[in-house]
Design a protein around this motif. Structure first.
Motif, PDB file in Angstrom:
ATOM      1  N   GLY A  39       0.763  -1.243   0.000  1.00  0.00           N
ATOM      2  CA  GLY A  39       0.000   0.000   0.000  1.00  0.00           C
ATOM      3  C   GLY A  39       0.785   1.279   0.000  1.00  0.00           C
ATOM      4  O   GLY A  39       0.229   2.345   0.255  1.00  0.00           O
ATOM      5  N   GLY A  40       2.080   1.238  -0.333  1.00  0.00           N
ATOM      6  CA  GLY A  40       2.861   2.471  -0.333  1.00  0.00           C
ATOM      7  C   GLY A  40       2.501   3.379  -1.500  1.00  0.00           C
ATOM      8  O   GLY A  40       2.379   2.930  -2.638  1.00  0.00           O
ATOM      9  N   ILE A  41       2.310   4.646  -1.212  1.00  0.00           N
ATOM     10  CA  ILE A  41       2.066   5.660  -2.241  1.00  0.00           C
ATOM     11  C   ILE A  41       2.262   7.011  -1.556  1.00  0.00           C
ATOM     12  O   ILE A  41       1.320   7.653  -1.103  1.00  0.00           O
ATOM     13  CB  ILE A  41       0.676   5.513  -2.896  1.00  0.00           C
ATOM     14  CG1 ILE A  41       0.389   6.677  -3.846  1.00  0.00           C
ATOM     15  CG2 ILE A  41      -0.419   5.342  -1.875  1.00  0.00           C
ATOM     16  CD1 ILE A  41      -0.892   6.515  -4.641  1.00  0.00           C
ATOM     17  N   THR A  42       3.514   7.438  -1.457  1.00  0.00           N
ATOM     18  CA  THR A  42       3.825   8.607  -0.641  1.00  0.00           C
ATOM     19  C   THR A  42       3.248   9.884  -1.226  1.00  0.00           C
ATOM     20  O   THR A  42       3.055  10.858  -0.489  1.00  0.00           O
ATOM     21  CB  THR A  42       5.340   8.754  -0.426  1.00  0.00           C
ATOM     22  OG1 THR A  42       6.011   8.743  -1.697  1.00  0.00           O
ATOM     23  CG2 THR A  42       5.862   7.610   0.427  1.00  0.00           C
ATOM     24  N   GLY A  43       2.970   9.906  -2.532  1.00  0.00           N
ATOM     25  CA  GLY A  43       2.287  11.062  -3.093  1.00  0.00           C
ATOM     26  C   GLY A  43       0.904  11.255  -2.498  1.00  0.00           C
ATOM     27  O   GLY A  43       0.362  12.363  -2.501  1.00  0.00           O
ATOM     28  N   HIS A  44       0.326  10.155  -1.973  1.00  0.00           N
ATOM     29  CA  HIS A  44      -0.955  10.209  -1.266  1.00  0.00           C
ATOM     30  C   HIS A  44      -0.737  10.057   0.242  1.00  0.00           C
ATOM     31  O   HIS A  44      -1.639   9.676   0.975  1.00  0.00           O
ATOM     32  CB  HIS A  44      -1.885   9.105  -1.775  1.00  0.00           C
ATOM     33  CG  HIS A  44      -2.318   9.302  -3.195  1.00  0.00           C
ATOM     34  ND1 HIS A  44      -3.613   9.106  -3.614  1.00  0.00           N
ATOM     35  CD2 HIS A  44      -1.633   9.691  -4.305  1.00  0.00           C
ATOM     36  CE1 HIS A  44      -3.702   9.348  -4.921  1.00  0.00           C
ATOM     37  NE2 HIS A  44      -2.502   9.692  -5.343  1.00  0.00           N
ATOM     38  N   GLN A  45       0.485  10.338   0.656  1.00  0.00           N
ATOM     39  CA  GLN A  45       0.850  10.408   2.071  1.00  0.00           C
ATOM     40  C   GLN A  45       0.659   9.090   2.817  1.00  0.00           C
ATOM     41  O   GLN A  45       0.131   9.042   3.926  1.00  0.00           O
ATOM     42  CB  GLN A  45       0.070  11.533   2.769  1.00  0.00           C
ATOM     43  CG  GLN A  45       0.276  12.885   2.113  1.00  0.00           C
ATOM     44  CD  GLN A  45      -0.335  14.020   2.894  1.00  0.00           C
ATOM     45  OE1 GLN A  45      -0.216  14.058   4.109  1.00  0.00           O
ATOM     46  NE2 GLN A  45      -0.979  14.951   2.211  1.00  0.00           N
ATOM     47  N   ASP A  46       1.122   8.008   2.196  1.00  0.00           N
ATOM     48  CA  ASP A  46       1.059   6.717   2.875  1.00  0.00           C
ATOM     49  C   ASP A  46       2.247   5.853   2.478  1.00  0.00           C
ATOM     50  O   ASP A  46       2.649   5.817   1.311  1.00  0.00           O
ATOM     51  CB  ASP A  46      -0.236   5.981   2.518  1.00  0.00           C
ATOM     52  CG  ASP A  46      -0.743   5.102   3.662  1.00  0.00           C
ATOM     53  OD1 ASP A  46       0.003   4.919   4.635  1.00  0.00           O
ATOM     54  OD2 ASP A  46      -1.880   4.616   3.575  1.00  0.00           O
ATOM     55  N   PHE A  47       2.822   5.172   3.466  1.00  0.00           N
ATOM     56  CA  PHE A  47       3.878   4.204   3.216  1.00  0.00           C
ATOM     57  C   PHE A  47       3.281   2.806   3.167  1.00  0.00           C
ATOM     58  O   PHE A  47       2.199   2.557   3.716  1.00  0.00           O
ATOM     59  CB  PHE A  47       4.918   4.250   4.338  1.00  0.00           C
ATOM     60  CG  PHE A  47       5.805   5.441   4.308  1.00  0.00           C
ATOM     61  CD1 PHE A  47       6.994   5.424   3.601  1.00  0.00           C
ATOM     62  CD2 PHE A  47       5.456   6.599   4.982  1.00  0.00           C
ATOM     63  CE1 PHE A  47       7.825   6.533   3.570  1.00  0.00           C
ATOM     64  CE2 PHE A  47       6.272   7.714   4.968  1.00  0.00           C
ATOM     65  CZ  PHE A  47       7.455   7.679   4.253  1.00  0.00           C
ATOM     66  N   ALA A  48       3.998   1.886   2.512  1.00  0.00           N
ATOM     67  CA  ALA A  48       3.606   0.483   2.578  1.00  0.00           C
ATOM     68  C   ALA A  48       3.691   0.017   4.030  1.00  0.00           C
ATOM     69  O   ALA A  48       4.645   0.345   4.743  1.00  0.00           O
ATOM     70  CB  ALA A  48       4.513  -0.362   1.694  1.00  0.00           C
ATOM     71  N   ARG A  49       2.690  -0.742   4.444  1.00  0.00           N
ATOM     72  CA  ARG A  49       2.641  -1.195   5.835  1.00  0.00           C
ATOM     73  C   ARG A  49       2.960  -2.683   5.934  1.00  0.00           C
ATOM     74  O   ARG A  49       2.614  -3.459   5.036  1.00  0.00           O
ATOM     75  CB  ARG A  49       1.255  -0.903   6.412  1.00  0.00           C
ATOM     76  CG  ARG A  49       1.061   0.566   6.784  1.00  0.00           C
ATOM     77  CD  ARG A  49      -0.387   0.900   7.033  1.00  0.00           C
ATOM     78  NE  ARG A  49      -1.104   1.207   5.791  1.00  0.00           N
ATOM     79  CZ  ARG A  49      -2.419   1.391   5.711  1.00  0.00           C
ATOM     80  NH1 ARG A  49      -3.167   1.264   6.783  1.00  0.00           N
ATOM     81  NH2 ARG A  49      -2.979   1.670   4.562  1.00  0.00           N
ATOM     82  N   ASP A  50       3.595  -3.032   7.020  1.00  0.00           N
ATOM     83  CA  ASP A  50       3.944  -4.429   7.257  1.00  0.00           C
ATOM     84  C   ASP A  50       2.659  -5.240   7.422  1.00  0.00           C
ATOM     85  O   ASP A  50       1.765  -4.875   8.180  1.00  0.00           O
ATOM     86  CB  ASP A  50       4.806  -4.523   8.510  1.00  0.00           C
ATOM     87  CG  ASP A  50       5.264  -5.946   8.790  1.00  0.00           C
ATOM     88  OD1 ASP A  50       5.189  -6.789   7.881  1.00  0.00           O
ATOM     89  OD2 ASP A  50       5.700  -6.201   9.925  1.00  0.00           O
ATOM     90  N   THR A  51       2.586  -6.359   6.713  1.00  0.00           N
ATOM     91  CA  THR A  51       1.400  -7.216   6.780  1.00  0.00           C
ATOM     92  C   THR A  51       1.535  -8.321   7.820  1.00  0.00           C
ATOM     93  O   THR A  51       0.567  -9.035   8.101  1.00  0.00           O
ATOM     94  CB  THR A  51       1.146  -7.872   5.421  1.00  0.00           C
ATOM     95  OG1 THR A  51       2.290  -8.674   5.079  1.00  0.00           O
ATOM     96  CG2 THR A  51       0.902  -6.826   4.342  1.00  0.00           C
ATOM     97  N   GLY A  52       2.753  -8.506   8.359  1.00  0.00           N
ATOM     98  CA  GLY A  52       3.001  -9.653   9.231  1.00  0.00           C
ATOM     99  C   GLY A  52       3.263 -10.933   8.445  1.00  0.00           C
ATOM    100  O   GLY A  52       3.515 -11.986   9.024  1.00  0.00           O
TER     101      GLY A  52
END
Length: 585
Positions: free
Chosen positions: A267-280
């Motif tokens: 889910g990373g997309i820093t242009g939309h102010q979000d990093f990829a998150r660890d899924t476990g």
């Protein structure tokens, strides 16, 4: 040759025309039991049909894909090239599937973006691209933040020659633009880094060729990025990708085989102010392509095809939640994913923020990589050929592009380092950089991109030229300039990030300028930069950045406090006071 066709020719043409008509009709008809979509494009047609059946309205790009798949339109691209004709909007979108972007009105020409898995190509391929650019494009290349290359100023008449010339060099452009999986990034120092956990080259290439040979992965709801990070010294920024595969060491005692696995982030997309998150989730390295395929297919089936601004994977994850999404992936795979707690993973090696510049020891005794500095990611064809010669003469013949808009020459023997550096200096390039230039990143800007609100590359040079003689930094500060909200230069993750805007100077007139953010980071320091100043005129930006850097040096808690730590330690109002901003009207 006579004017009449033979009987066999007539039958062939009738059958061909009938097949084309049937294919177009199948795309145009709504889903039904009698005419369900089939073939490699079915996953996309079914998703479109579900959207229409639910009362949704497809965006224009989805309609264009539905009407004619871009890979079925190559003959028309060739026809346009013969006539030196610019594409209309639908074809401008379609030709991006071949890596071609018509960039009018800034330039009445195409930009061509490549696919270079893991960012590694050979010296002879690099030199061949220079020759191709001299014949059919501007006499330069841009190095991008996806460890990739762009050729620019390609007249429509030369578009096909460029595409076929690139393929003749054993390189690729397919899927490099539009709603596709972009260039696959990997660790720039894969196989040569003393601290790496894993050589990412084979995994990036496996995924790359899987994409090229799986048409069902072409034509997604929106663009898609995948990065492989092997634990090397140079950050790959995989946490800014839709899928990030991070090499990790799994310890004993957690119910799974110990050793090197990939950790999955989404889910990373820093242009939309979000990093990829660890899924476990962790995955065996050889299974990464199979898992990525399943993830992309779930996204293709359920991503938003009615709103381009909400079509990236992040928004499906936001709507569904990670567990629902991963459950769909497991259903498609036919088996559960492997999950481990965070404490099952050994600490990962630390990044070196300067490892992409200068001379660094390889894991192979007596050999080194040399990081070459480019002026904001631009390099001339003469410099390309010169660097190719350096790589062949003094190195192992590889050219390694980085996500920091520069390249590495690897395999340089200790005895040849001085000669290699001298040869690079003779090209007008450098192997050392100031603490400002080492982390200076810029998108194409208004010179070659119609979306950009500012001339980012030129302004980057102005900032560096102004600040270098005036500010004595003792550690790198990353300064990212991006021209628009697509954030190709990832301004949100810079120590200092600038995004282009128009600044009003009267009721009727504006000038180019920037909003300035501070405190962005990546990897273990991942965070979105906070807005500090708005509407700074481009002409004032060099002095403003100088004031910020002086304020940091004067008020930092200790000489080893980084700009990032300093910026995060203070509230925005306090930083504004420290930097004592007084921008003239």
């Amino acid at each position: 040759m006579g004017s009449e066709f033979s009987i066999d020719q007539k039958r062939y043409l009738e059958g061909f025309a009938s097949g084309v008509t049937a294919a177009r009709s199948a795309r145009a008809k709504p889903a039904s039991a009698e005419a369900a979509p089939s073939g490699p494009d079915a996953i996309h047609l079914e998703a479109q049909n579900r959207t229409l059946a639910a009362g949704g309205k497809l965006v224009d790009q989805e309609k264009w894909k539905r009407d004619e798949h871009p890979f079925d339109a190559y003959a028309r691209l060739k026809s346009q090239a013969r006539n030196n004709a610019a594409p209309k909007p639908a074809d401008n979108f379609r030709w991006r599937y071949y890596g071609l972007f018509y960039v009018a009105p800034t330039q009445t020409s195409y930009m061509c973006r490549l696919r270079i898995p893991n960012g590694i190509l050979t010296a002879w391929q690099f030199a061949g691209l220079a020759d191709l650019a001299d014949r059919h494009a501007g006499a330069y290349c841009h190095v991008t933040t996806r460890a990739n290359l762009q050729l620019r100023e390609i007249e429509p008449k030369s578009a096909v020659a460029v595409l076929e010339g690139i393929e003749s060099l054993g390189l690729w452009t397919r899927g490099a633009g539009a709603d596709n999986i972009r260039n696959v990034t990997g660790s720039a120092t894969a196989s040569i880094d003393p601290q790496e956990l894993l050589d990412t080259r084979a995994y990036a290439r496996d995924w790359h060729f899987h994409i090229l040979n799986t048409r069902a992965l072409i034509g997604l709801p929106r663009k898609f990025n995948v990065g492989f990070e092997g634990g090397g010294a140079i950050p790959t920024l995989e946490d800014t990708n839709d899928i990030g595969f991070q090499a990790v060491e799994v310890k004993q005692g957690f119910g799974v085989e110990p050793g090197i696995w990939f950790r999955l982030t989404l889910g990373g997309i820093t242009g939309h102010q979000d990093f990829a998150r660890d899924t476990g989730v962790i995955v065996k390295t050889d299974d990464a392509t199979r898992l990525a395929d399943a993830i992309v297919r779930v996204y293709s089936a359920h991503g938003d095809r009615t709103d381009r601004g909400k079509a990236r994977l992040k928004y499906l994850l936001d709507a569904w939640g990670f567990e629902k999404f991963l459950a769909e992936v497991e259903k498609l795979l036919g088996q559960p994913l492997t999950r481990v707690p965070a404490d099952a993973l050994a600490p990962r090696p630390a990044f070196d923020r300067a490892a992409h510049i200068g001379v660094h020891r390889q894991k192979q005794p007596g050999l080194n990589w040399i990081g070459v500095v480019f002026p904001v990611g631009k390099i001339t064809t003469a410099q390309i050929r010169g660097l190719a010669a350096v790589a062949q003469t003094f190195g192992d013949g590889d050219i390694r592009l980085t996500v920091w808009q520069n390249l590495l020459i690897s395999g340089v023997a200790d005895a040849d380092v001085a000669a290699a550096r001298a040869a690079i200096d003779a090209l007008g390039l450098a192997t050392a950089a100031s603490a400002i230039r080492a982390g200076l990143i810029s998108c194409t800007g208004a010179t070659g991109c119609r979306f950009a609100a500012a001339h980012t590359k030129e302004d980057s040079e102005a900032i560096a030229a102004w600040c270098e003689p005036r500010v004595a930094l003792d550690s790198p500060v990353n300064i990212h300039l991006t021209g628009c909200h697509n954030s190709c230069a990832q301004h949100y993750i810079g120590d200092i990030g600038l995004i282009g805007c128009k600044v009003a100077i009267s009721e009727d007139d504006t000038v180019e300028g920037y909003h300035i953010h501070v405190g962005g980071g990546f990897g273990p320091d991942a965070a979105i930069g906070r807005e500090l100043f708005r509407d700074v005129k481009a002409g004032d930006a060099p002095r403003v950045i100088e004031q910020m850097l002086h304020g940091y040096l004067t008020h930092r808690a200790a000489t080893n406090e980084s700009f990032l730590d300093f910026a995060r330690r203070h509230e925005i109002a306090t930083l504004q006071q420290i930097f004592a901003l007084e921008v003239p009207a």
